[in-house]
Design a protein around this motif. Sequence first.
Motif, PDB file in Angstrom:
ATOM      1  N   ASP A  29      13.563  -8.205   4.006  1.00  0.00           N
ATOM      2  CA  ASP A  29      13.758  -6.756   4.021  1.00  0.00           C
ATOM      3  C   ASP A  29      13.235  -6.102   2.742  1.00  0.00           C
ATOM      4  OD1 ASP A  29      14.848  -6.343   6.552  1.00  0.00           O
ATOM      5  OD2 ASP A  29      16.910  -6.623   5.863  1.00  0.00           O
ATOM      6  N   THR A  32       7.333  -6.053   1.026  1.00  0.00           N
ATOM      7  CA  THR A  32       6.484  -5.152   1.803  1.00  0.00           C
ATOM      8  C   THR A  32       5.088  -5.749   1.942  1.00  0.00           C
ATOM      9  OG1 THR A  32       5.877  -3.865  -0.161  1.00  0.00           O
ATOM     10  CG2 THR A  32       7.719  -3.053   1.141  1.00  0.00           C
ATOM     11  N   THR A  47       7.993  -4.117   6.318  1.00  0.00           N
ATOM     12  CA  THR A  47       8.766  -5.146   5.614  1.00  0.00           C
ATOM     13  C   THR A  47       8.361  -6.512   6.152  1.00  0.00           C
ATOM     14  OG1 THR A  47      10.585  -5.277   7.191  1.00  0.00           O
ATOM     15  CG2 THR A  47      10.749  -3.578   5.461  1.00  0.00           C
ATOM     16  N   THR A  51       9.442  -4.336  10.094  1.00  0.00           N
ATOM     17  CA  THR A  51       9.894  -2.964  10.274  1.00  0.00           C
ATOM     18  C   THR A  51       8.883  -2.054   9.595  1.00  0.00           C
ATOM     19  OG1 THR A  51      12.207  -3.644  10.284  1.00  0.00           O
ATOM     20  CG2 THR A  51      11.760  -1.321   9.826  1.00  0.00           C
ATOM     21  N   GLN A  53       7.481   0.841   7.654  1.00  0.00           N
ATOM     22  CA  GLN A  53       8.065   1.756   6.679  1.00  0.00           C
ATOM     23  C   GLN A  53       7.268   3.045   6.561  1.00  0.00           C
ATOM     24  OE1 GLN A  53       8.296  -0.829   3.191  1.00  0.00           O
ATOM     25  NE2 GLN A  53      10.517  -0.837   3.465  1.00  0.00           N
ATOM     26  N   SER A  54       5.945   2.923   6.623  1.00  0.00           N
ATOM     27  CA  SER A  54       5.132   4.130   6.486  1.00  0.00           C
ATOM     28  C   SER A  54       3.758   3.920   7.103  1.00  0.00           C
ATOM     29  CB  SER A  54       4.984   4.529   5.017  1.00  0.00           C
ATOM     30  OG  SER A  54       4.228   3.563   4.313  1.00  0.00           O
TER      31      SER A  54
END
Length: 110
Positions: A29, A32, A47, A51, A53-54
């Motif tokens: 988590d 990156t 991540t 996931t 993030q951007s």
Amino acid sequence: MLSKDKGVNMFDKLMQAQQMAGDIKKRLDNITVTGTAESGKISVTATGNKTIQSIHIDADFFKEADKEEIEELMVITINKAMEQADNVSQSEMAAATKDMFGGLGGMFGQ
């Protein structure tokens, strides 16, 4: 039938493995990864647990590109980020397995 000592030992190992999996998830988590396309004009950051993030699309490129081009490049960029996340995850698992089982990890293709 397992002896009482072996049952406890197996339970301890199971608990240790579950703890290790939780620790790896927490580490992933905080790691990156970034996938890019068009020399960095499009980038996706995620991540180690996959996931997103951007997402960044360069403003000038966005004005010039058509919808289909952006969609195609987004798929490529996201897949690159997910591939990097897979690599990080596999590395973390291999390191944890090596720590937990010593040199035996190599016996299982790790």
